[in-house]
Scaffold this active site. Structure first.
Site, PDB file in Angstrom:
ATOM      1  N   GLU A   1      32.473  41.325  49.152  1.00  0.00           N
ATOM      2  CA  GLU A   1      32.190  40.333  48.046  1.00  0.00           C
ATOM      3  C   GLU A   1      30.720  40.201  47.615  1.00  0.00           C
ATOM      4  O   GLU A   1      30.797  39.830  46.474  1.00  0.00           O
ATOM      5  CB  GLU A   1      32.741  38.960  48.824  1.00  0.00           C
ATOM      6  CG  GLU A   1      34.078  38.732  49.125  1.00  0.00           C
ATOM      7  CD  GLU A   1      34.137  37.417  49.762  1.00  0.00           C
ATOM      8  OE1 GLU A   1      33.288  36.989  50.390  1.00  0.00           O
ATOM      9  OE2 GLU A   1      35.286  36.978  50.013  1.00  0.00           O
ATOM     10  N   ASP A   2      29.913  40.581  48.540  1.00  0.00           N
ATOM     11  CA  ASP A   2      28.526  40.156  48.140  1.00  0.00           C
ATOM     12  C   ASP A   2      27.590  41.332  47.516  1.00  0.00           C
ATOM     13  O   ASP A   2      26.559  41.204  47.415  1.00  0.00           O
ATOM     14  CB  ASP A   2      27.739  39.543  49.340  1.00  0.00           C
ATOM     15  CG  ASP A   2      28.443  38.330  49.693  1.00  0.00           C
ATOM     16  OD1 ASP A   2      29.092  37.779  48.791  1.00  0.00           O
ATOM     17  OD2 ASP A   2      28.189  37.700  50.682  1.00  0.00           O
TER      18      ASP A   2
END
Length: 148
Positions: free
Chosen positions: A122-123
């Site tokens: 996600e990051d």
């Protein structure tokens, strides 16, 4: 694709670590030599894993529990480098806390590894396929299960 064998291929490692594509994660070419070099508080159980099985750049799909956990932590540490929580702490303190909790409740090494890596897809620009290259299908599936 990275070498999926349990041996280290330094030529391949240098090529991967020294090349950068747009939006692709860049990994350091050499492993951390001392646990203190991480510069953060590390739980004793994780220190033990790092001492027993130091992460090796270019080694993928570790088969021993300590290697899997140490490798997952080290990769998460590298990929979250430069990211901070609202509190100002390095972001990696969150994945460490998650992995610590998972260990406390008796989770398997694969689940603990996924705890370290749960925010990576996600990051960062790291893909699920790259996770599979490094840690195998089980860890990739666990991380994908958390991020969906």
């Amino acid at each position: 694709m990275l070498n999926a064998s349990p041996t280290t291929d330094l030529k391949q490692t240098k090529m991967v670590c020294n090349s950068r594509l747009p939006n692709e994660a860049h990994l350091r070419p050499d492993p951390i030599k001392n646990i203190e070099d991480y510069g953060i508080a590390i739980p004793d159980w994780l220190k033990d894993c790092l001492e027993q099985s130091p992460p090796q750049i270019g080694k993928s799909c570790p088969t021993d529990a300590e290697g899997l956990i140490a490798g997952a932590f080290d990769l998460a540490f590298q990929l979250h480098d430069g990211q901070f929580r609202v509190s100002g702490e390095p972001y990696i303190v969150h994945p460490i806390a998650v992995a610590d909790l998972l260990r406390d409740i008796g989770a398997s090494p694969s689940v603990i590894a996924a705890g370290f890596l749960h925010d990576v897809v996600e990051d960062t620009d790291f893909t699920p396929e790259q996770l599979e290259d490094f840690f195998g299908r089980e860890v990739k599936g666990l991380v994908e299960g958390v991020t969906k």
